[in-house]
Design an enzyme around this catalytic site. Structure first.
Site, PDB file in Angstrom:
ATOM      1  CG  PHE A 256      -0.560   0.714  -7.306  1.00 58.62           C
ATOM      2  CD1 PHE A 256      -0.564   1.811  -6.455  1.00 58.62           C
ATOM      3  CD2 PHE A 256      -1.543   0.645  -8.289  1.00 58.62           C
ATOM      4  CE1 PHE A 256      -1.528   2.817  -6.580  1.00 58.62           C
ATOM      5  CE2 PHE A 256      -2.510   1.633  -8.421  1.00 58.62           C
ATOM      6  CZ  PHE A 256      -2.492   2.724  -7.575  1.00 58.62           C
ATOM      7  CE  LYS A 257       6.906  -1.473  -2.150  1.00 64.61           C
ATOM      8  NZ  LYS A 257       7.745  -1.859  -1.043  1.00 64.61           N
TER       9      LYS A 257
ATOM     10  CG  HIS B  47      11.584   0.409  -4.941  1.00 64.68           C
ATOM     11  ND1 HIS B  47      11.590  -0.743  -4.186  1.00 64.68           N
ATOM     12  CD2 HIS B  47      10.745   1.273  -4.306  1.00 64.68           C
ATOM     13  CE1 HIS B  47      10.786  -0.585  -3.150  1.00 64.68           C
ATOM     14  NE2 HIS B  47      10.253   0.635  -3.205  1.00 64.68           N
TER      15      HIS B  47
ATOM     16  CD  GLU C 205      11.166   3.527  -0.038  1.00 59.03           C
ATOM     17  OE1 GLU C 205       9.980   3.738   0.200  1.00 59.03           O
ATOM     18  OE2 GLU C 205      11.558   2.665  -0.852  1.00 59.03           O
TER      19      GLU C 205
ATOM     20  CB  ALA D 228       4.027   0.233  -0.924  1.00 52.99           C
ATOM     21  CB  SER D 229       2.351  -2.378   2.889  1.00 51.42           C
ATOM     22  OG  SER D 229       3.201  -1.677   3.772  1.00 51.42           O
TER      23      SER D 229
HETATM   24  O1  G3P Z   1       8.061   2.166  -2.468  1.00 55.86           O
HETATM   25  C1  G3P Z   1       7.569   2.323  -1.188  1.00 55.86           C
HETATM   26  C2  G3P Z   1       8.110   1.372  -0.239  1.00 55.86           C
HETATM   27  O2  G3P Z   1       9.215   0.647  -0.543  1.00 55.86           O
HETATM   28  C3  G3P Z   1       7.726   1.469   1.168  1.00 55.86           C
HETATM   29  O3  G3P Z   1       6.870   0.398   1.341  1.00 55.86           O
HETATM   30  O4  G3P Z   1       5.129  -0.870   2.402  1.00 55.86           O
HETATM   31  O5  G3P Z   1       6.888   0.192   3.781  1.00 55.86           O
HETATM   32  O6  G3P Z   1       5.175   1.602   2.681  1.00 55.86           O
HETATM   33  P1  G3P Z   1       5.969   0.344   2.642  1.00 55.86           P
END
Ligand code: G3P
Length: 225
Positions: A13-14, A96, A144, A205-206
């Site tokens: 959810f950040k 993270h 990531e 997340a987003s």
């Molecule tokens: O923790 C998940 C993240 O860093 C990826 O974010 O918004 O690119 O899905 P997003």
């Protein structure tokens, strides 16, 4: 660690405005609804301020977004594994991209989480750092590329080799460590591709938190699992 069914989808959810106040519980309920309807393994990572409230009612696993390598005691503002465990949460993201730790602290906190029966998801940025993190014995590595986080191009399209190389590098170090990937994942096709590349799931997340209709967006994301 408490067993997590694979493939898994972890929704971070950040600290988006959408999850301030009652927003976090609403989003957790939306994630739970999709998990129940589809049978897909979905984990939520609310902000620390909502961990207790959500852990009390959620039937899906709840993880923290961050945990500090600190013991209980004089540690103002820190989140110890014990504090997280006491909220009812079952695990935590560690290191993270938006909350990096020193290597020594990653090693220490993985051990401390294990002592507290918390599942550990160590975030990394390349296959090389993933191999290093795997040697610390976490339950999961989530790779990531930072430049793709929050964007609209999925890691699985922009840098599929990062996922493939990470899976291989981690397996060489410790075959018990599972690999997730994340950054820019927005569609069911992206999630499907992640699994085809060898990942055991995704961290995102987003695509859900900022979606107009999070339930619909998440249902789309998990449709091929
Ligand atoms: O923790 C998940 C993240 O860093 C990826 O974010 O918004 O690119 O899905 P997003």
């Amino acid at each position: 660690m408490s067993e997590l069914r694979l493939p898994a989808v972890i929704v971070n959810f950040k600290a988006y405005a959408e999850v301030e106040g009652a927003g976090a519980l609403r989003l957790a309920e939306a994630c739970q609804e999709v998990a129940e309807q589809t049978g897909v393994s979905i984990v939520v990572c609310p902000p620390a301020t909502s961990l207790g409230e959500i852990s009390r009612v959620a039937t899906i696993p709840v993880y923290a977004q961050h945990v500090d390598a600190r013991r209980p005691g004089a540690a103002t503002g820190r989140l110890t594994p014990e504090l997280i465990r006491a909220t009812g949460a079952k695990g935590s993201l560690i290191n993270h991209s938006e909350h990096r730790l020193l290597l020594a602290d990653i090693g220490a906190v993985v051990t401390m989480c294990r002592e507290n029966d918390l599942t550990t998801v160590v975030c990394t940025d390349t296959s090389a750092t993933s191999a290093g993190a795997a040697s610390l014995g976490p339950d999961f590595i989530a790779v990531e590329p930072p430049e793709l986080i929050g964007g609209n191009i999925s890691v699985t399209d922009a840098q599929p080799e990062v996922v493939e190389h990470t899976v291989k590098a981690v397996q060489r170090i410790d075959e018990n460590v599972r690999v997730l990937c994340g950054a820019g994942i927005k569609t069911g096709r992206d999630v499907k591709r992640a699994v085809e590349l060898g990942a055991d799931g995704v961290l995102l997340a987003s695509g859900v938190v900022k979606a107009k209709e999070p339930t619909k967006a998440l249902a789309d994301l998990v449709q091929y699992l």
